[in-house]
Design a protein around this motif. Structure first.
Motif, mmCIF file in Angstrom:
data_model
loop_
_atom_site.group_PDB
_atom_site.id
_atom_site.type_symbol
_atom_site.label_atom_id
_atom_site.label_comp_id
_atom_site.label_asym_id
_atom_site.label_seq_id
_atom_site.Cartn_x
_atom_site.Cartn_y
_atom_site.Cartn_z
ATOM 1 N N LEU A 76 0.828 -1.215 0.000
ATOM 2 C CA LEU A 76 0.000 0.000 0.000
ATOM 3 C C LEU A 76 0.858 1.259 0.000
ATOM 4 O O LEU A 76 1.795 1.366 0.787
ATOM 5 C CB LEU A 76 -0.880 0.026 1.260
ATOM 6 N N PRO A 77 0.523 2.215 -0.876
ATOM 7 C CA PRO A 77 1.198 3.513 -0.769
ATOM 8 C C PRO A 77 0.745 4.196 0.522
ATOM 9 O O PRO A 77 -0.408 4.013 0.931
ATOM 10 C CB PRO A 77 0.686 4.281 -1.991
ATOM 11 N N PHE B 215 -0.376 7.410 2.424
ATOM 12 C CA PHE B 215 -0.877 8.757 2.151
ATOM 13 C C PHE B 215 -0.369 9.770 3.165
ATOM 14 O O PHE B 215 -0.421 10.970 2.916
ATOM 15 C CB PHE B 215 -2.414 8.771 2.180
ATOM 16 N N ARG C 12 -7.929 12.597 -9.587
ATOM 17 C CA ARG C 12 -7.135 11.484 -9.067
ATOM 18 C C ARG C 12 -8.083 10.292 -8.966
ATOM 19 O O ARG C 12 -9.029 10.312 -8.180
ATOM 20 C CB ARG C 12 -6.549 11.805 -7.705
ATOM 21 N N GLU D 290 -7.926 5.495 -5.268
ATOM 22 C CA GLU D 290 -6.646 4.851 -4.961
ATOM 23 C C GLU D 290 -6.681 4.357 -3.511
ATOM 24 O O GLU D 290 -7.043 5.100 -2.602
ATOM 25 C CB GLU D 290 -5.543 5.907 -5.145
ATOM 26 N N VAL D 291 -6.298 3.080 -3.327
ATOM 27 C CA VAL D 291 -6.271 2.501 -1.979
ATOM 28 C C VAL D 291 -4.878 2.678 -1.400
ATOM 29 O O VAL D 291 -3.883 2.438 -2.074
ATOM 30 C CB VAL D 291 -6.624 0.995 -2.020
ATOM 31 N N GLY D 292 -4.811 3.113 -0.161
ATOM 32 C CA GLY D 292 -3.508 3.283 0.488
ATOM 33 C C GLY D 292 -3.648 3.152 1.991
ATOM 34 O O GLY D 292 -4.661 2.659 2.494
ATOM 35 N N ARG E 189 -8.816 7.146 -1.414
ATOM 36 C CA ARG E 189 -9.040 8.557 -1.729
ATOM 37 C C ARG E 189 -9.345 8.738 -3.212
ATOM 38 O O ARG E 189 -9.002 7.895 -4.045
ATOM 39 C CB ARG E 189 -7.836 9.411 -1.325
ATOM 40 N N ARG F 69 -11.273 0.067 1.836
ATOM 41 C CA ARG F 69 -10.699 -0.137 0.496
ATOM 42 C C ARG F 69 -11.745 -0.090 -0.607
ATOM 43 O O ARG F 69 -11.553 -0.684 -1.658
ATOM 44 C CB ARG F 69 -9.975 -1.495 0.464
#
Lengths: 362, 147
Positions: free
Chosen positions: A85-86, A88, B39, B42-44, B68, B86
């Motif tokens: 996972l990136p 944030f 954007r 995106e999962v983070g 996000r 997610r």
């Protein structure tokens, strides 16, 4: 050292197919869904989130299913996923003062403002197997009462007012992160707490228990134990202000420890701190006891040589994924290593036999 | 309430609301605003921090999953979604609602989505508080046999 050996592909493939079949068990029995695990094995889910170091109940439940209920294997799966996972950013420190408490008890003050709220606890149950659960039973409704609206203040705050307890140094320093840089010793308290909160529950419990049995005894009282939800806020660069990005359940334990004073500190109570993802009471209390034991140096206490005082020993062995990774690797092929060991033992035996023969001849 | 704190409140509600509830209310409103993705969802992860002894120096507690998304409506309003978990649809819907809350549709969106979601969260919390309150210990002192 182990070396690649070819020839196992078919055996591995078949082993994995059998694993999948065994995981499913008797197909005459209904399959367990991830949602059922999340809702009905929630304390296992909480442990996997805490030690996997990733708050996501659905993922933890999936990992438990995949791991056939082996929680360390499930934690391993979560740790591996986490690395994909990136990131944030980092949240603002959570305000446990504003926790909406399901449970909040103090072993030191009977009449603590906010009261003693038991919550959904195993305490005071008789620990007798409940065979009603084996049959399909009716679900009793939990009683309700007029709720108190106010946030519940921390108990240590009251002791603080009298100056009877050591205060925590206020700071907004960016804490070190052991998932980004290798842990360096001696570790700051922030790094120790990060290591303990994701440490193996059994290991941290054992260390905590050792302090109670006399190895660096620190006379801990549970000043306060609280379980509930807190809001997580993060500053979002594109907005320029902080927003709530979710809500998590935490268990927090603050111990109040007897302290006679030392070369550097006056007689006062000192503190140990535990904060863990989910409803994880045993772990949070254990964490607080071990945190306190590891603070001997900064409080000017004597090193009595107890395992729980030994930062290197505690922190380097608390992580069950590191431990199981190293432990379990010895079952992988070490044929070449062992071949050389074999050669060595044969050589030593030949030499010893030669020596004996010579001695006999003389 | 300042403009920011109002927006903080609705974004926080959107982050915590169950994705299915938001999706249902969004469908119910029947708005299909044109938008472009700034954007894509995106999962983070976000590192959650605590404080030593609840009041001291910060430390890293562990990460949580967050999704996000940012987008711009045809009218130019930019919406951001930061939601727990997610679910990409959740983040997209949150960004759409955030954007619309800055337009003349704000009233409808508040009434049809943000309001009901906030109420549901408050009700769920009140229910838990009430159950907790029922487990509060009421001490009474036993008479001592000393007189």
């Amino acid at each position: 050292m182990y070396v690649a050996v070819k020839g196992g592909e078919r055996a591995i493939e078949n082993a994995h197919a059998w694993l999948a079949e065994e995981r499913r068990g008797d197909t005459g029995i209904a399959e367990l869904s991830v949602a059922q695990i999340r809702e009905q094995l929630s304390l296992a889910v909480n442990r996997v989130m805490a030690e996997g170091s990733l708050y996501d109940p659905d993922l933890a439940a999936l990992a438990i299913k995949q791991a056939r209920g082996d929680l360390i294997e499930a934690i391993f799966l979560i740790r591996a996923y986490r690395t994909t996972l990136p990131r944030f950013g980092a949240s603002e420190p959570v305000e446990t003062d504003e926790m909406v408490c399901d449970r909040r008890i103090s072993a030191t003050f009977k009449d603590a403002p906010g009261g003693q709220v038991l919550g959904p606890t195993f305490d005071y149950t008789h620990r007798l197997l409940d065979f009603k659960l084996a049959a399909e039973g009716d679900l009793p409704d939990a009683p309700e009462a007029a709720a108190l609206e106010a946030a519940v203040p921390h108990i240590t705050g009251f002791l603080n007012r009298e100056g009877l307890i050591q205060t925590e140094d206020e700071s907004d320093a960016t804490p070190p992160d052991l998932t980004r840089e290798p842990m360096e010793l001696p570790a700051s308290r922030a790094l120790r707490l990060q290591s303990l909160t994701r440490g193996d529950e059994g290991f941290v419990l054992g260390m905590a228990y050792s302090t109670q049995r006399g190895y660096a005894r620190n006379h801990a009282f549970v000043g306060e134990l609280r379980i509930g939800t807190v809001e997580v806020e993060m500053e979002v660069p594109e907005l320029g202000f902080a927003i709530g990005i979710g809500e998590i359940t935490l268990t927090e334990c603050e111990t109040v420890n007897q302290f006679k004073g030392s070369k550097t500190e006056p007689p006062q109570f000192t503190r140990g701190y535990g904060l863990v993802f989910g409803q994880t009471e045993r772990k949070a209390i254990s964490m607080a006891l071990v945190d306190r034991a590891l603070r001997w140096k900064e409080l000017g206490e004597d090193d009595v040589g107890a395992p729980a005082q030994d930062e290197e020993f505690v922190l380097m062995h608390a992580d069950n994924i590191q431990a199981t990774g190293f432990l379990e690797h010895i079952k992988l092929p070490h044929y070449v290593d062992f071949q050389s060991e074999l050669e060595l033992v044969r050589k030593l035996r030949r030499e010893a036999e030669g020596q004996e023969a010579r001695e006999a001849a003389e | 309430m300042t403009e920011n704190s109002e927006r903080q409140a609705w974004m926080s509600t959107l982050a915590k609301a169950p994705a299915a509830d938001l999706a249902r209310l969004w469908e119910g409103l029947g708005l299909k605003p044109e938008h472009e993705m700034l954007r894509a969802p995106e999962v983070g992860a976000v590192m959650v921090r605590g404080r030593t002894g609840a009041t001291g120096a910060p430390f890293n507690l562990g990460e949580m999953t967050v999704t996000r998304c940012s987008l711009r409506l045809g009218c130019g309003a930019v919406g951001h979604g930061y939601v727990q978990g997610r679910n990409k649809g959740h983040a997209t819907n949150a960004a759409l609602v955030d954007a619309l809350m800055q337009t003349e549709d704000a009233g409808r969106v508040r009434e049809g989505i943000v309001g009901p979601l906030t109420e549901a969260l408050v009700a769920a919390k009140a229910k838990r508080r009430a159950k907790a309150a029922a487990t509060k210990v009421e001490f009474f002192t036993m008479q001592r046999g000393e007189d």
